[in-house]
Design an enzyme around this catalytic site. Structure first.
Site, PDB file in Angstrom:
ATOM      1  N   SER A 118      -3.286 -11.087  -8.118  1.00 34.55           N
ATOM      2  CA  SER A 118      -2.602 -10.705  -6.877  1.00 34.55           C
ATOM      3  C   SER A 118      -1.104 -10.893  -6.998  1.00 34.55           C
ATOM      4  CB  SER A 118      -3.077 -11.594  -5.718  1.00 34.55           C
ATOM      5  OG  SER A 118      -4.456 -11.599  -5.666  1.00 34.55           O
TER       6      SER A 118
ATOM      7  N   GLU B 219      -4.229  -1.458  -5.832  1.00 34.71           N
ATOM      8  CA  GLU B 219      -2.843  -1.378  -6.332  1.00 34.71           C
ATOM      9  C   GLU B 219      -2.901  -1.255  -7.847  1.00 34.71           C
ATOM     10  OE1 GLU B 219      -1.156  -4.935  -4.494  1.00 34.71           O
ATOM     11  OE2 GLU B 219       0.076  -3.675  -3.201  1.00 34.71           O
TER      12      GLU B 219
ATOM     13  N   ASN C 276       1.170  -7.714  -0.827  1.00 36.78           N
ATOM     14  CA  ASN C 276       1.365  -9.160  -0.657  1.00 36.78           C
ATOM     15  C   ASN C 276       2.829  -9.504  -0.452  1.00 36.78           C
ATOM     16  OD1 ASN C 276      -1.257  -9.953  -0.672  1.00 36.78           O
ATOM     17  ND2 ASN C 276      -1.360 -10.294  -2.873  1.00 36.78           N
TER      18      ASN C 276
ATOM     19  N   HIS D 283      -5.201  -4.310  -8.832  1.00 39.36           N
ATOM     20  CA  HIS D 283      -5.327  -5.319  -7.789  1.00 39.36           C
ATOM     21  C   HIS D 283      -6.278  -4.820  -6.719  1.00 39.36           C
ATOM     22  CE1 HIS D 283      -3.406  -7.679  -4.237  1.00 39.36           C
ATOM     23  NE2 HIS D 283      -4.445  -8.326  -4.744  1.00 39.36           N
TER      24      HIS D 283
END
Ligand code: T1G
Length: 678
Positions: A397, A430, A468, A418
């Site tokens: 992540s 991702e 994130n 991801h």
């Protein structure tokens, strides 16, 4: 090329719509249909008509690209009225997708024949509108009000078999649906003349509640329910007139515009820049390293799409249990009709405890503990055992793809993929190439994501990628607001009022505070003491309050139910943090909370664009809506920003800059508000 290809077969006029890529009912198609129907009615040599779609599909609906423009005659209701007014029978020959206006056209025909594999539905509410060409009036006449409420209110898509059982289609054929339509020309049978089948009020009420819930009470769903119920109460012509007004009003609404933005943004996001377009490496066998929650979810996603999966874990007991859970999960999915039974009965899953067993994999996805040393050791093993040319992906992540790739002798084969938990449910993926990744690797990741029926988005290899990083900025600003005077429940309530499914502190409790606690501890040495840091989460964890899983976090949890507000302990910790910062607490109004939280997202989005981490602004909207619960009907943080007054946005960023203090990095709104896709 003509929008309508006409031919005559056995005295039947075959009208084949040819409007690539999905035969949307654009104005030229509507005009050509009107002309063809006039010919059908006037030509004595013709005994009937068939409407079909050219190439791979019937009709995907009205042309969504026309929505933002002034409507042009002939309108769909005119075309459908002409079908019903035609004295000769007209058959809809369906294959591929019959959606929205495409299904409404079919409902105006006298008979509907579908090829096996056809998908049918009225998904208009997902675009913030209701079926605007008779769907709310004709569908109930075939399937009843409660089934129509379910299909229209939830935008559910159904297969040919289910549509046949419901009465939406009259016949399902395996091949040559046009031939079948020509052969089975019926007598004229106008759906609009059929009575709505009577139903118990309870069934209708239940369906109404379910539709409202599925549609989260959004205006389009409310309007769709009212229109469908009109069908049972009013003569067809009145019901039809009553459907048109809300459709036109909704189509002009900001919410519908935002949803259309998301529709196109999600398709745009899956396009690679020219430099990265390449023939993707063939991937048929996938090895997943780590049989924990993420690894099992990724394995399930791959199994459901027909990949052969090797699931590796050094813990044999955990691996066996994961294998059993996967067998059960796929059996459930097959029983629910979500996957073909063969995928569950002939599970292409092998369990591995030895590294050498991953050798057949074309793609290896590491999903082990989020710790750099652990991941580097895994990649050393992959380097030693994966076959040459295999794509070596990490599900990290936050960690740097290049640092992980450096643990191998083949950094050109290393890529970030991801996934979001649960990986077999969340569509967002991702795709993160490293600086040494081969040029074709991004294409391999994007293609694999599409084959998993996910929404792959290309991201630059920077801390937190896209999602994130933005979510961190948002959550940090919300923590500042705790110190400045708000309680967790006030912040959560304000953001849930904005449209988030859950506020940031409820989310933190749900995912577990200890994850962030460990990451912050790992970063503590590198944190500049001059930057503002809120120690509330650390203190909660120090007291064993890890969130829902430990019975308490920002909230307390009794029998799994979250408390309405924060308790004295949490408020004491927050007040102590405020005092230590020398902040005199003051209440924050919901709109101030929303403005600061959104400003944090918008500013970070601007930085992402400037840093080249996101290849286009709309990708940021896709990531935040698909992966972080940003309200879809608002269109994502960038789309939202573009709808705001520029000066107000700047003021919002002034406020968060003041709250952050030292180290705050201000993004340029110029780029964010004007950038178009490369
Ligand atoms: N209008 C215009 N363009 C459309 C379109 C549409 N309805 N549907 C798809 N496209 C474009 C899409 O943008 C993409 O363009 C290309 O087609 C391929 O799409 C009066 C008012 C049909 C299942 O909501 O669900 O009818 O990127 O990548 O994965 O009551 O498209 O190539 O330039 O999705 O094979 C209701 C929406 C409309 C169906 C095919 N209909 N479309 O999926 O390809 S409102 C829908 C889909 C309406 C009436 C109301 C899917 C698909 P580009 P794609 P796909």
């Amino acid at each position: 090329m003509e929008a309508l290809q006409l031919s005559v077969r056995e005295g039947v006029l075959v009208m084949e719509i040819s409007n690539p890529p999905v035969n949307a009912l654009s104005q030229p198609v509507r005009a050509a249909l009107m002309a063809a129907l006039a010919r059908l009615g006037a030509d004595e040599s013709l005994r009937g008509g068939v409407i079909a779609g050219a190439r791979g599909t019937f009709i995907a609906g009205a042309d969504i690209k026309e929505f933002g423009k002034p409507p042009e005659a002939p309108f769909l209701p005119d075309v459908f009225a002409a079908i019903e007014a035609c004295p000769k029978p007209v058959v809809a020959a369906l294959h591929g997708a019959a959606l929205g206006g495409g299904l409404e056209l079919a409902l105006a025909c006298d008979v509907r024949i579908a090829e096996a594999g056809t998908v049918l539905g009225l998904p208009e509410v997902t675009l913030g509108v209701i079926p605007g060409a008779g769907g709310t009036q004709r569908l109930p006449r075939l399937v009843g009000v409660s089934a129509a409420l379910r299909l229209i209110g939830t935008a559910e898509r159904i297969g040919a078999g289910a549509a046949h059982r419901l009465g939406v289609v009259d016949e399902v054929v395996e091949v040559d649906v046009v031939g079948a339509a020509v052969a089975h020309l019926p007598a004229k049978r106008r759906v609009s003349a059929l009575p709505v089948p009577p139903e118990a009020p309870e069934a209708v009420a239940k369906a109404e509640v379910a539709a409202l819930k599925a549609g989260k009470g959004r205006p389009a769903v409310v309007a769709a329910i009212a229109a469908v119920k009109d069908a049972a109460a009013l003569p067809f012509a009145e019901g039809l007139a009553r459907e048109r007004a809300p459709f036109l009003a909704l189509r002009a609404s900001p919410e519908a515009a935002a949803l259309r933005h998301m529709f196109f943004a999600e398709r745009e996001a899956m396009r690679l820049p020219a430099a990265l377009r390449a023939t993707p490496r063939a991937i048929e066998t996938v090895a997943v390293i780590g049989a924990g929650t993420m690894g099992s979810g990724i394995a399930q996603a791959a199994l459901e799409e027909g990949f052969a999966v090797i699931l590796y874990d050094q813990n044999a007991d955990l691996l066996t249990k994961a294998g059993e859970r996967l067998c059960a999960a796929l059996a459930e999915r097959a029983a629910a009709g979500k996957i073909t039974p063969a995928l569950a009965t002939k599970l292409r899953l092998s369990l591995a405890t030895g590294w050498a067993e991953i050798a057949p994999a074309d793609l290896v996805i590491e999903a082990v503990f989020e710790d750099l040393a652990v991941k580097q050791e895994v990649f050393r093993q992959l380097d030693a055992h994966a076959k040459p040319g295999a794509v070596l992906a990490t599900n990290t992540s936050y960690l740097d793809i290049d640092t992980i790739a450096a643990a191998t002798s083949r950094p050109q084969d290393v890529l970030g993929l991801h996934f979001f938990s649960p990986a077999n449910v969340m569509k967002l993926l991702e795709v993160v190439p490293g600086s040494a990744s081969a040029p074709d690797l991004a294409a391999a990741g994007m293609e694999f994501g599409k084959r998993l029926k996910k929404l792959p988005v290309l991201c630059g290899n920077a801390f937190g990628f896209i999602g994130n990083r933005i979510y961190n900025a948002y959550r940090t600003q919300c923590e500042f607001m705790l110190e400045d005077g708000a309680w967790p429940e006030e912040v959560d309530a304000a953001l849930e009022a904005f449209g988030f499914a859950m506020g940031p502190f409820a989310v933190a409790d749900l995912s577990g505070l200890d994850i962030a606690w460990r990451m912050r501890a790992a970063q503590a040495a590198r944190r500049d003491p001059r930057t503002r840091y809120v120690p509330v989460l650390d203190e909660l964890c120090a007291q064993g309050r890890f969130g829902r899983k430990s019975g308490a976090g920002y909230y307390t949890y009794a029998a799994g139910k979250r408390s309405a507000g924060s308790d004295a302990t949490v408020r004491g910790i927050i007040a102590a943090a405020s005092a230590a910062r020398g902040v005199s607490r003051h209440p924050l109004a919901p709109e101030d909370i929303q403005r600061r939280a959104l400003a944090a997202m918008v500013n970070e989005a601007a930085l992402l664009l400037a840093d080249g981490v996101a290849q286009r602004a709309s990708d940021i909207d896709v990531v935040l809506v698909q992966g972080y619960g940003f309200p879809r009907h608002v269109g994502g943080p960038v789309y939202w920003a573009r709808m705001q007054d520029r000066a107000a946005l700047e003021r919002g960023i002034d406020i968060i800059a003041a709250a952050a203090g030292f180290g705050f990095r201000r993004g340029s709104l110029d780029l964010l508000l004007t950038e178009s896709a490369p």
